[in-house]
Design an enzyme around this catalytic site. Sequence first.
Site, PDB file in Angstrom:
ATOM      1  N   ARG A   1      10.739   8.699 -24.535  1.00  0.00           N
ATOM      2  CA  ARG A   1      12.147   8.665 -24.145  1.00  0.00           C
ATOM      3  C   ARG A   1      12.859   9.899 -24.700  1.00  0.00           C
ATOM      4  O   ARG A   1      12.282  10.649 -25.479  1.00  0.00           O
ATOM      5  CB  ARG A   1      12.813   7.362 -24.610  1.00  0.00           C
ATOM      6  CG  ARG A   1      12.503   7.023 -26.056  1.00  0.00           C
ATOM      7  CD  ARG A   1      13.623   6.392 -26.752  1.00  0.00           C
ATOM      8  NE  ARG A   1      14.797   7.230 -26.758  1.00  0.00           N
ATOM      9  CZ  ARG A   1      14.956   8.300 -27.533  1.00  0.00           C
ATOM     10  NH1 ARG A   1      14.005   8.690 -28.371  1.00  0.00           N
ATOM     11  NH2 ARG A   1      16.063   9.013 -27.482  1.00  0.00           N
TER      12      ARG A   1
ATOM     13  N   ARG B   1      13.652   6.996 -14.515  1.00  0.00           N
ATOM     14  CA  ARG B   1      14.900   6.974 -15.309  1.00  0.00           C
ATOM     15  C   ARG B   1      15.937   7.817 -14.548  1.00  0.00           C
ATOM     16  O   ARG B   1      15.797   9.040 -14.475  1.00  0.00           O
ATOM     17  CB  ARG B   1      14.679   7.581 -16.708  1.00  0.00           C
ATOM     18  CG  ARG B   1      13.602   6.991 -17.587  1.00  0.00           C
ATOM     19  CD  ARG B   1      13.978   5.737 -18.374  1.00  0.00           C
ATOM     20  NE  ARG B   1      15.255   5.613 -18.976  1.00  0.00           N
ATOM     21  CZ  ARG B   1      15.547   5.787 -20.274  1.00  0.00           C
ATOM     22  NH1 ARG B   1      14.615   6.177 -21.098  1.00  0.00           N
ATOM     23  NH2 ARG B   1      16.765   5.573 -20.742  1.00  0.00           N
TER      24      ARG B   1
ATOM     25  N   GLN C   1      17.603   3.504 -31.393  1.00  0.00           N
ATOM     26  CA  GLN C   1      16.959   4.831 -31.493  1.00  0.00           C
ATOM     27  C   GLN C   1      17.405   5.577 -32.748  1.00  0.00           C
ATOM     28  O   GLN C   1      16.651   6.368 -33.307  1.00  0.00           O
ATOM     29  CB  GLN C   1      17.304   5.690 -30.259  1.00  0.00           C
ATOM     30  CG  GLN C   1      16.699   5.234 -28.949  1.00  0.00           C
ATOM     31  CD  GLN C   1      17.639   4.325 -28.186  1.00  0.00           C
ATOM     32  OE1 GLN C   1      18.445   3.601 -28.778  1.00  0.00           O
ATOM     33  NE2 GLN C   1      17.541   4.320 -26.874  1.00  0.00           N
TER      34      GLN C   1
ATOM     35  N   ASP D   1      22.146  13.474 -21.685  1.00  0.00           N
ATOM     36  CA  ASP D   1      21.136  13.272 -20.654  1.00  0.00           C
ATOM     37  C   ASP D   1      21.499  14.003 -19.373  1.00  0.00           C
ATOM     38  O   ASP D   1      20.635  14.291 -18.548  1.00  0.00           O
ATOM     39  CB  ASP D   1      20.941  11.779 -20.402  1.00  0.00           C
ATOM     40  CG  ASP D   1      20.274  11.167 -21.623  1.00  0.00           C
ATOM     41  OD1 ASP D   1      20.988  10.817 -22.576  1.00  0.00           O
ATOM     42  OD2 ASP D   1      19.032  11.126 -21.644  1.00  0.00           O
TER      43      ASP D   1
ATOM     44  N   ASN E   1      25.593  10.378 -22.051  1.00  0.00           N
ATOM     45  CA  ASN E   1      24.673  10.229 -23.188  1.00  0.00           C
ATOM     46  C   ASN E   1      24.598   8.740 -23.509  1.00  0.00           C
ATOM     47  O   ASN E   1      25.304   7.915 -22.908  1.00  0.00           O
ATOM     48  CB  ASN E   1      25.161  11.047 -24.387  1.00  0.00           C
ATOM     49  CG  ASN E   1      24.085  11.176 -25.455  1.00  0.00           C
ATOM     50  OD1 ASN E   1      22.956  11.564 -25.160  1.00  0.00           O
ATOM     51  ND2 ASN E   1      24.413  10.835 -26.691  1.00  0.00           N
TER      52      ASN E   1
HETATM   53  C1  RUB Z   1      18.407   8.919 -24.876  1.00  0.00           C
HETATM   54  C2  RUB Z   1      19.748   9.422 -25.166  1.00  0.00           C
HETATM   55  C3  RUB Z   1      19.753  10.530 -26.099  1.00  0.00           C
HETATM   56  C4  RUB Z   1      19.491  11.790 -25.358  1.00  0.00           C
HETATM   57  C5  RUB Z   1      19.039  12.709 -26.412  1.00  0.00           C
HETATM   58  O1  RUB Z   1      18.421   7.773 -24.152  1.00  0.00           O
HETATM   59  O2  RUB Z   1      20.757   9.043 -24.684  1.00  0.00           O
HETATM   60  O3  RUB Z   1      20.949  10.667 -26.780  1.00  0.00           O
HETATM   61  O4  RUB Z   1      18.440  11.727 -24.416  1.00  0.00           O
HETATM   62  O5  RUB Z   1      19.611  13.839 -26.230  1.00  0.00           O
HETATM   63  P1  RUB Z   1      17.096   6.911 -24.050  1.00  0.00           P
HETATM   64  P2  RUB Z   1      18.753  15.075 -25.759  1.00  0.00           P
HETATM   65  O6  RUB Z   1      16.709   6.534 -25.426  1.00  0.00           O
HETATM   66  O7  RUB Z   1      17.538   5.770 -23.202  1.00  0.00           O
HETATM   67  O8  RUB Z   1      16.076   7.794 -23.358  1.00  0.00           O
HETATM   68  O9  RUB Z   1      17.778  14.615 -24.781  1.00  0.00           O
HETATM   69  O10 RUB Z   1      19.835  15.917 -25.200  1.00  0.00           O
HETATM   70  O11 RUB Z   1      18.138  15.572 -26.983  1.00  0.00           O
END
Ligand code: RUB
Length: 355
Positions: A60, A98, A202, A243, A253
């Site tokens: 992810r 996604r 996360q 994102d 995001n």
């Molecule tokens: C991930 C999410 C993170 C960004 C990270 O969502 O929202 O903040 O992807 O930022 P998920 P970047 O956990 O649902 O994939 O990718 O810009 O580093």
Amino acid sequence: MSKMDELMEELRSPELTPPIWFEDGTLRFIDQRKLPFAEEVRVVDNIGQLAEAIREMMIRGSGAIGISGAWGVYLAALNSHGDNATVREAGELLKSTRPTAVNLMKTVDETLEAAVGDGAELVERIEEKVAEILRRQLSFERKLGEHGAALIRDGETIMTHCHSGALAGSGYGGRVFSVIRTAFEQGKDIRVLVSETRPSLQGARITAYEMKKFGIPYNLITDNMSGYCMSQGMIDRIVVGSDRVARNGDLANKVGTYMHALAAREHDVPFYTATSSHTVDFDTPSGEEIEVETRKSSEVTCINGRSIAPEGTEALYPSFDITPHWLLTGIITENGVIEAPFEKNLAALDARART
Ligand code: RUB
């Protein structure tokens, strides 16, 4: 040494933590759902398994799923001995996993553009493209880390939300963690407040894991503590990933980002997104047009497989939210830091990068 062996040798560098790599004809990745308690490596040898791994968030983060998309197209090319139609089908499947993170669509499309011809020639072209994308993403992470670290002063406490680190990117530090890592390696005395990021945690699980691994001082907070912490002067700056960034600077995001941005405006805390030019989607005029992924109710009603709500409770789960550009102080990219007016300055930066 083959070109692929060379690439894998680069990824084995001790300064990298790649989220996905190629080994013995298979793709391997760390199952991010198991962190921080286990660093479990999973092996997939077909495109269906990879699509499932992305959908179920074993892999992810926008950069990581983008890279995985490119690797997936390569795997499909290998398995089908370079059958063009099969490779294209695989690309479409991967893109459907996604919907919000634009890197996935862009990276798969870029890889498919290289899929010319059939057979060994096609496999070789895709292999070269994957290597190019991966090296480019790693170089973006280093550069945006430098630009972002230049903003950070000695003694600052930086808050972040969700996980935008090495395992969410291509292995150096992704976006936010590249900024933090670079500032820390420059010798700045910094502390990071990590918001836990309900419902998938996360922040608590993966951002905290990376902070600990690098020895960067951090504290975990729950998502609903950020307003209080800002009101007490405990946060000097917020840096989050994205994102997708729309043409006008609105950003999607992880859900909760908007709430932190609103509190930051009230308390005059500078609010940045660290991203790459690849995440800016010039085809999307504003945040209103960004598709926000909706996920399963059970991801909210359960933690680690255990229910936390009365049986039959239906939760809502928009997985991302939109932070309007007027709440942003700046956008940190590999080409520099952009401030308002975002639409004009993003376009100018893009034009400069193309010349
Ligand atoms: C991930 C999410 C993170 C960004 C990270 O969502 O929202 O903040 O992807 O930022 P998920 P970047 O956990 O649902 O994939 O990718 O810009 O580093």
